[in-house]
Each structure stands twice: as C-alpha cells, then as structure tokens.
Design an enzyme around this catalytic site. Structure first.
Site, short mmCIF file in Angstrom:
data_model
loop_
_atom_site.label_atom_id
_atom_site.label_comp_id
_atom_site.label_asym_id
_atom_site.label_seq_id
_atom_site.Cartn_x
_atom_site.Cartn_y
_atom_site.Cartn_z
N GLU A 1 0.81 -1.23 0.00
CA GLU A 1 0.00 0.00 0.00
C GLU A 1 0.85 1.27 0.00
O GLU A 1 0.80 2.07 0.95
CB GLU A 1 -0.94 0.02 1.21
N GLU B 1 -4.79 -8.94 1.12
CA GLU B 1 -5.40 -8.66 2.44
C GLU B 1 -6.89 -8.48 2.25
O GLU B 1 -7.33 -7.80 1.32
CB GLU B 1 -4.89 -7.33 3.04
C1 BGP Z 1 -4.09 -2.32 5.79
C2 BGP Z 1 -2.64 -2.43 6.23
C3 BGP Z 1 -2.42 -3.34 7.41
C4 BGP Z 1 -3.53 -3.38 8.42
C5 BGP Z 1 -4.92 -3.34 7.80
C6 BGP Z 1 -6.06 -3.14 8.78
O1 BGP Z 1 -4.31 -1.11 5.16
O2 BGP Z 1 -1.83 -2.92 5.18
O3 BGP Z 1 -1.17 -3.01 7.94
O4 BGP Z 1 -3.30 -2.57 9.48
O5 BGP Z 1 -5.03 -2.33 6.82
O6 BGP Z 1 -6.24 -1.79 9.08
P1 BGP Z 1 -6.26 -1.21 10.54
O7 BGP Z 1 -5.21 -1.96 11.28
O8 BGP Z 1 -5.95 0.23 10.41
O9 BGP Z 1 -7.63 -1.46 11.07
#
Ligand code: BGP
Length: 458
Positions: A164, A358
């Site tokens: 990202e 993800e």
């Molecule tokens: C994505 C990232 C992760 C993770 C996930 C969940 O954007 O790559 O690192 O954190 O989001 O988001 P959050 O942890 O902010 O709820």
C-alpha cells in the site's frame, strides 16, 4: 461446489512492524513508529506502543506450527528495514539469521513465504533526512532491496516491494495519521513519486541480477462508485479512481502515468522533481504480479467548489443508504467490490496474475463472543470471508487471473494508531500473557484451505 483453481494460495498477511516486537533488541534501529510513540504516545490507542506486538520475533517457531495446523500454504510478512540495515551500511547478521530461519521453517512446513520490503516502517535515520521527500532515500531503498535479494534469495521466490505505497502518502502528507502529518499536496506528490521510483529501482535490481522467482507490489484498491449517473458525480468517481487507484496501478503495471493524473498535476501547479531516465526505467520495469488489499469501496459525489481542502474540489465521500457497515472500523462491507476489481484487472490491466493480499474484518470487544470452552465464536468473520470469496470465485470463473486469497490477519496484531482496538486474527492474542488461542474462524479457514473449496458457514 465453489472450487478454486489448483495451487490456489491460502494464508494470511502480516508485517514486521505489526508482529515482530523486539523493537529495540536484536540490533534493530528505530523506525518512525518507535520514534513517534516515544514522542507522542497519547496518539496511540490505550498508549500501546510498537514494542507490544504479538511477539513473532520470539514466538515464530510455534506460530509457524499454528499456521501449518490452520492449513496455510503461504504467508506474507515484511522485513524490517531498520532491523536488517540499522545504519544503512552494515548488514545486521542477527537479523539475517532470524529471517533466514523464519523463511526456512515456513518452507519446511509447506508454507510459501511472500516477502515484502516496506510496510509503512521508514527507518528513523532516513525520516530525519526527509523520508520519501528526499531522493537519496530511493538509493538507500535500492541498496536495501539488493541486500535482501542477496541474503534471502535462495529461500524466497515471491518478493513484494511495497505494501500500500499510497497509504503513507495519504496519511502522512494529506492527513496526520502517519508522520510527518502535514497537508501538502506538492510534498505528497513528490514523496509518492520517490516511492514509485524506489519500487522501480528494486524491480530493476531484481531483474538485472536474474534472481529466481517473481517480484510485485501490493496495492490497496478501492473501487470508486458514484452517487448518481450525473456527469458531475461520474467525474468525481473518475478523479477518486485516478488519484487513489490508478496513480500507482497504471505506472507499476503499464509503465506509464494516467493522462488524467498528469493534467491534475498541471491544474494544481504541482512541481515534481525527477531525473532523466526515470520514465524509461519505469516503462522497462513492469511487475510480475499484483497483490490487492481490499477492505472497502469508495462512495463519491461531486465536490463542493467552496471547500478549503484541495482534494474536496474533485470529489467528496458520501454515505450510501444501502451500505452494510463494520461499525468497529467504520468501513463499509461491500463484497461485490472484489468481483469488480477482478474484472477491472482482467479487462484493463492485461489480466496480470494477481491475488488478494489482504481482506479481513476488525472487530472490537471479541471476548463477548466466547463460548463455554473459551473459544471466540467469530461467525461474523467467517461470513465476511465467505461472502467475499463467493464474489472472487465468480470473477475467477469469468476469467480473472487470481491465484490466491490472504486474510488479514493470522494472530491479532498491533495496528498503527489503533493498536488492539479492532481484532482481525483467526487466532486470538492474550495481550497479558502473550498466549495464542484459535478462534472458530481458524478451523473454518483450515477446511477452506485443505479442500480448496468454500466450506459451509459452520
Ligand atoms: C491495511 C494495512 C495493514 C492493516 C490493515 C487493517 O491497510 O496494510 O497493515 O493494518 O489495513 O487496518 P487497521 O489496522 O488500520 O484497522
């Protein structure tokens, strides 16, 4: 029967800064998150800092065993730049030994390591030099990538340059959720451009040295849906797509910038410094594959001309009446978005091989879902994955070249400014004891991965 293609990748993603811990041991230098926590811990939910992760650095052997028991055939994590090259010159042999053992054990357990080089964790010494604002950091990243390929290339076949890349730009230069926490469109574009060049240089280094395996990038794609079919709303959706998706997607896959992005740069009088030869290098260095993180769509409407925020002139968010929300994270759940991405990649990006890198659901207060045996019955998470997989399956049936699905995440992990507010894992982490307990979704995932088809909701 929803059967997935043979060899489909099943597993999870995490990242060094969110799961390793040992932030100040094993020879690791500070990264921006260590520094920020030291300086302003109140910004971090319940003041839990980056040292308090799930402790993979100490627990990796048992964690890899649990991955195997969960049916994983692949796992993505990231190397910590500040651990591997604490001063940017000398390689930290302790870090090499740690990562080599992790990758070897994964491989011996039948779990393909997918290894990312950058997951929001700029070494502090480089942040002090300006971070992605500074072109020198591009060369530092190229050196880091070469060291990683040389030291781990015999154990890793699938490399990722960035996770990202737009997030540190959006959150750090148009928001104050990452450092440096400013609103400066020109700096945002310059930092974004340098990030892209760092990616390109790493891809080039990988290809020029004929390393075995493949190299790609992971982008968070948020399909943009307009509020209506009026020309103004359609234009707003186009801008959101150009700025938040195509700004990285087009250059990394097609080797060129979208024309609309170039006209945006002109309209906004943005000055990006570049080197001669950059664009040719970009053209010559397309990725082998794409990882896509998908959590939520972007609903947009025409922007308000009188707005003070520069980007709001182009589009503004709106809450769709039909939206199903994850109230904990405040993100809309729109499963069909995954299918729309599948077809966009098929039709507009040469059907490049890609995987879901993800997808997951963060939920607050999961303890209330414990059954009498103490296991968290996270049926909502199973439903979330299942509904997304149905749409992904449809996209694959219609010819999209998707080869895997990774859930975020394996064990509940530390998250930037949210820490453990929302839990994402298939496996619960007891923060006090560090012990791990499988949730109901871990059993469901095992059935999914081992049968290579969608099981009942259970
Ligand atoms: C994505 C990232 C992760 C993770 C996930 C969940 O954007 O790559 O690192 O954190 O989001 O988001 P959050 O942890 O902010 O709820």
């Amino acid at each position: 029967m929803m059967k997935f293609p043979d060899g489909f990748l099943w597993g999870a993603a995490s990242s060094g800064p969110q799961m390793e811990g040992a932030g100040s041991s094993g020879g690791k230098a500070q990264n921006v998150w260590d520094y920020w926590f030291q300086k302003e811990s109140v910004r971090f939910f319940q003041q839990i800092g980056p040292e308090e992760t799930s402790g993979f650095y100490a627990h990796y052997k048992e964690d890899i065993d649990t991955m195997k028991q969960t049916g994983f055939n692949s796992f993505r994590t990231s190397i910590s730049w500040a651990r591997l090259l604490p001063d940017g010159i000398q390689v930290n042999e302790e870090a090499v030994a740690f990562y080599r053992d992790v990758f070897k054990r994964l491989d011996e357990s039948g779990i393909k390591p997918i290894v990312n080089l950058f997951h929001f964790d700029m070494p502090f010494r480089l942040y002090e030099k300006g971070g992605w604002d500074n072109r020198e950091v591009v060369d530092e990243f190229e050196f880091y990538a070469k060291v990683a390929f040389e030291r781990f290339g015999d154990l890793v076949e699938e490399w990722v340059t960035f996770n990202e890349p737009i997030v540190p730009i959006e959150m750090g230069y148009l928001n104050d959720k990452h450092l440096p926490g400013v609103f400066d469109l020109n700096r945002a574009f310059q930092a974004g451009y340098h990030t892209l060049m760092a990616h390109v240089k790493a891809v080039r280094a990988f290809k020029d040295r004929n390393h075995r395996g493949k190299i790609g990038i992971i982008l968070n794609l948020t399909p943009s849906y307009p509020r209506s079919d009026t020309p103004k709303d359609l234009e707003a959706a186009m801008w959101a797509d150009v700025l938040y998706n195509r700004s990285f997607l087009d250059p990394v896959v097609k080797g060129e910038f979208p024309e609309e992005l170039l006209s945006f740069i002109e309209q906004e009088h943005i000055h990006v410094r570049y080197f001669p030869g950059d664009f040719q290098l970009l053209k010559d260095s397309p990725v082998d594959f794409l990882g896509v993180n998908y959590y939520q769509p972007r609903r947009v409407q025409a922007g308000a001309p009188a707005s003070t925020n520069t980007l709001d002139h182009y589009f503004e968010p709106y809450q769709w009446d039909g939206a199903k929300m994850n109230p904990h994270r405040g993100w809309e759940i729109y499963e069909k978005g995954m299918y729309d991405i599948a077809l966009t990649i098929r039709d507009q990006y040469g059907n490049i091989p890609w995987y879901i890198a993800e997808n997951g659901m963060g939920v607050e207060g999961e303890s209330r879902f414990r059954d009498s045996s103490g296991m968290i019955q996270d049926s909502y998470r199973i439903e979330f994955m299942s509904n997304h997989l149905k749409w992904l399956h449809k996209g694959i049936e219609e010819g999209s070249n998707c080869y895997g699905y990774h859930v975020w995440t394996f064990i509940d992990n530390w998250s930037w400014l949210n820490e453990y507010k929302n839990r994402y894992g298939l496996v619960e982490l007891d923060l006090k004891t560090g012990r791990r307990y499988k949730k109901k979704s871990a059993g469901w995932f095992k059935a999914l991965a081992e049968s290579n088809q969608l099981p009942d909701l259970g």
